[in-house]
Each structure stands twice: as structure tokens, then as C-alpha cells.
Design a protein around this motif. Structure first.
Motif, mmCIF file in Angstrom:
data_model
loop_
_atom_site.group_PDB
_atom_site.id
_atom_site.type_symbol
_atom_site.label_atom_id
_atom_site.label_comp_id
_atom_site.label_asym_id
_atom_site.label_seq_id
_atom_site.Cartn_x
_atom_site.Cartn_y
_atom_site.Cartn_z
ATOM 1 N N ILE A 233 56.331 29.835 64.052
ATOM 2 C CA ILE A 233 56.068 31.119 64.698
ATOM 3 C C ILE A 233 57.358 31.775 65.184
ATOM 4 C CG2 ILE A 233 55.664 30.270 67.062
ATOM 5 C CD1 ILE A 233 53.264 32.207 67.170
ATOM 6 N N THR B 210 49.357 33.675 67.146
ATOM 7 C CA THR B 210 50.169 34.397 66.161
ATOM 8 C C THR B 210 49.718 35.840 66.046
ATOM 9 O OG1 THR B 210 50.553 32.354 64.921
ATOM 10 C CG2 THR B 210 50.956 34.434 63.767
ATOM 11 N N LEU C 89 54.290 42.837 68.964
ATOM 12 C CA LEU C 89 55.506 43.310 68.295
ATOM 13 C C LEU C 89 55.248 44.590 67.499
ATOM 14 C CD1 LEU C 89 56.890 39.872 67.042
ATOM 15 C CD2 LEU C 89 57.829 41.285 68.883
ATOM 16 N N SER C 90 54.098 44.669 66.846
ATOM 17 C CA SER C 90 53.797 45.852 66.032
ATOM 18 C C SER C 90 53.618 47.103 66.876
ATOM 19 C CB SER C 90 52.530 45.622 65.196
ATOM 20 O OG SER C 90 51.375 45.560 66.019
ATOM 21 N N ILE D 186 50.833 37.760 69.211
ATOM 22 C CA ILE D 186 52.282 38.005 69.216
ATOM 23 C C ILE D 186 52.656 39.085 68.201
ATOM 24 C CG2 ILE D 186 54.519 36.969 68.644
ATOM 25 C CD1 ILE D 186 53.339 34.346 69.892
ATOM 26 N N LYS D 187 52.107 39.000 66.998
ATOM 27 C CA LYS D 187 52.401 40.014 65.974
ATOM 28 C C LYS D 187 51.883 41.380 66.403
ATOM 29 C CE LYS D 187 52.818 37.038 61.914
ATOM 30 N NZ LYS D 187 52.285 36.680 60.584
ATOM 31 N N SER E 89 61.287 41.591 71.293
ATOM 32 C CA SER E 89 60.983 40.220 70.877
ATOM 33 C C SER E 89 61.695 39.182 71.748
ATOM 34 C CB SER E 89 61.356 40.017 69.402
ATOM 35 O OG SER E 89 62.727 40.280 69.200
ATOM 36 N N ASN F 214 59.160 33.213 62.091
ATOM 37 C CA ASN F 214 58.463 34.358 61.490
ATOM 38 C C ASN F 214 58.474 35.608 62.355
ATOM 39 O OD1 ASN F 214 57.832 32.856 59.223
ATOM 40 N ND2 ASN F 214 55.776 32.325 59.918
ATOM 41 N N THR F 215 58.688 35.448 63.661
ATOM 42 C CA THR F 215 58.583 36.600 64.571
ATOM 43 C C THR F 215 59.861 36.887 65.357
ATOM 44 O OG1 THR F 215 57.691 35.173 66.333
ATOM 45 C CG2 THR F 215 56.096 36.246 64.867
ATOM 46 N N TYR F 216 60.828 35.956 65.315
ATOM 47 C CA TYR F 216 62.103 36.124 66.026
ATOM 48 C C TYR F 216 61.938 36.198 67.535
ATOM 49 C CZ TYR F 216 63.533 37.268 61.273
ATOM 50 O OH TYR F 216 63.741 37.226 59.921
ATOM 51 N N ILE F 217 60.887 35.551 68.069
ATOM 52 C CA ILE F 217 60.720 35.488 69.519
ATOM 53 C C ILE F 217 61.405 34.222 70.039
ATOM 54 C CG2 ILE F 217 58.590 36.823 69.462
ATOM 55 C CD1 ILE F 217 57.060 34.186 69.769
#
Length: 272
Positions: free
Chosen positions: A49, A19, A26-27, A22-23, A33, A52-55
Motif C-alpha cells: 500500500i 486501500t 488522495l483522489s 486512502i485512494k 500524501s 502504490n500510494t506513496y503515503i
């Protein structure tokens, strides 16, 4: 790897470290994504996951490997053999496999996958979860310069990258991998001392933790030798040098050094 729209990253495992990775990707806007895939056998973890992250959530490990240029294997070391056996037929020379498991060597992975792709070994510690980790990257001359730069860019959001020879990876475990546990014990002991002297416990914990954080930042920012910074706190005949004397009498330095040595030796015994 010049066009980010042509790069896809797959993460096998949806735990805390996955997590954070991945975050972080993305950041930093490394890739869209829609080009990040994840799979976990635990459907609830996978759903969480993805939501929460749209992957992209993969249906299985093999689909994830087929869809990805870079595969991050973020699972427990004991299930590496079965995962590697499963995905080997789907690996190709154009893919990069990144391992973040303790005790699993590049040679072990290469033997399992029959050298079907390039392999990189990364060793993050738990403070990587809050962006203040040490991420040891084992030097690998199979990667070209652009590939190495891209791998570094994936993980630099988790903390400081340190390139090391794989022969030193167990020493890395002894210092930065297991080091947070030693520091937590020190923070707890420092706070206990404050409580013994009358400070409220919650305040003692905050003060001890902030003191460790601030002292570490002084070392990194000033680049002064820790001994020089220690001397700056020790006034002649003062309270601090009295405390330092007590620590020296108790073998403080030797105990820490021996802990690193024992941890390193244990890592060498467990390495596959």
C-alpha cells in the motif's frame, strides 16, 4: 481543520477497505500524501500500500496514532479490544477515532479508551470498494460542524453518506451492509433464468447485472417510488405483469423483508 497541511490521517489496517479509503482521500486532494500514515502487522500488505500510494508507513500502531489527528481503525472486529488497549495511552482529546467495524458500538470503544478522544462510527458496505457504496455515519454530537464535514469529506468518495442514529445501525446492516449479498443472489438467479431460456451464461450475467444497475439508477435519479417505476414496465396483460404475479405468489417481498429482519436481529445479538 481549516488548514489541510496541519491535518494528518492514520489508517490502522491495510486491507481492501483501507486501500479504497486512502485512494479516495488522495483522489479528492483532501490532504498531501505525506500526511497520511498506515500500519499493518502484515509487512507485505504494508509495503504494497505504501509503494502504490506513496503515503507514510508507520513502524507500529502507537507511532501512527502519535502522528495522526484522525485515526481510522480498519481491522477485524475481533481484534478491536487489543488494538484499543494498545493505542489508548497515545490518544488525546484533540484526536478523532473512526471505527468501521460491524458490531462494535461507540460506547464499547469509549469504555475501552476511557473517552480520551472523540469517536465516530462509520459503516460502509462492500460496493464502497468501487465507489458505489452506502456509508452509514452514526450521528455524534461530540463533533463540531467542521469536524463532521471533514469526516464526511473523507468517506464521500466511497459512495453515498447516510447519517443515522446508532440505535438503527443493525437495521442498516440488514439493508445496505448485507444487502449486496441478496442482490448478488438475485443477479445470479436472474442470469440462471436467462440461461435456462437459452442465453449464453456470460451474456446472461452481464445483462442481469446491468439491469440491476440501471434499475437502481432509475430509482435514485428519478426519485420516483419503486412501485411507480415497476408499474411503468407492466403493460396490461403483458409479459412483465405475468412475471410479477409469479414473484408475488412465491412471497418474493416477504422473503426479502424477512431476510432483513433476521439479519438485523443477528446483528443485535452480536453487538458489543
Amino acid at each position: 481543520m481549516n488548514n489541510i497541511n496541519n491535518i494528518s490521517i492514520g489508517v490502522i489496517g491495510a486491507g481492501n477497505m483501507s486501500t479504497a479509503i486512502i485512494k479516495g482521500i488522495l483522489s479528492e486532494d483532501l490532504i498531501p500524501s505525506k500526511n497520511i500514515w498506515v500500519y499493518d502487522i502484515d509487512q507485505s500488505k504494508l509495503d504494497t500500500i505504501v509503494e502504490n500510494t506513496y503515503i507514510q508507513g508507520a513502524n507500529n500502531n502507537n507511532q501512527l496514532v502519535e502522528k495522526s489527528n484522525i485515526i481510522i481503525l480498519a481491522v477485524k472486529p475481533n481484534i478491536y479490544p487489543s488494538i484499543l488497549e494498545e493505542i489508548t495511552p497515545y490518544l488525546t482529546s484533540s484526536k478523532i477515532l473512526i471505527s468501521i467495524a460491524a458490531g462494535i458500538s461507540i460506547k464499547f470503544i469509549n469504555d475501552k479508551i476511557k473517552k480520551r478522544c472523540k469517536v465516530v462510527r462509520i459503516m460502509p458496505n462492500t460496493p464502497a470498494l468501487v465507489g458505489y457504496g452506502v456509508i452509514a455515519l452514526c450521528k455524534n454530537h461530540e463533533l463540531d460542524e467542521k469536524e463532521l464535514e471533514y469526516v464526511i469529506s473523507i468517506f464521500k468518495c466511497l459512495g453515498k453518506i447516510e447519517e443515522v442514529d446508532e440505535t438503527l445501525i443493525n437495521a442498516v446492516t440488514g439493508v445496505s451492509g448485507s444487502g449486496p449479498a441478496y442482490v448478488y443472489m438475485f443477479i445470479e438467479a436472474l442470469a440462471d433464468g436467462g440461461v435456462m431460456m437459452g442465453l449464453p451464461r456470460d451474456q446472461a450475467y452481464r445483462m442481469a447485472a446491468q439491469t440491476v444497475l440501471g434499475a437502481a439508477k432509475m430509482v435514485l435519479d428519478t426519485k420516483e417510488h419503486p412501485g411507480v417505476l415497476k408499474d411503468a414496465v407492466c403493460s396490461p396483460g403483458g409479459t412483465t405483469v405475468e412475471a410479477v404475479y409469479t414473484l408475488e405468489q412465491s412471497g418474493f417481498r416477504g422473503i426479502i423483508m424477512d431476510a432483513v429482519k433476521k439479519c438485523t436481529e443477528k446483528g443485535e445479538l452480536l453487538t458489543k
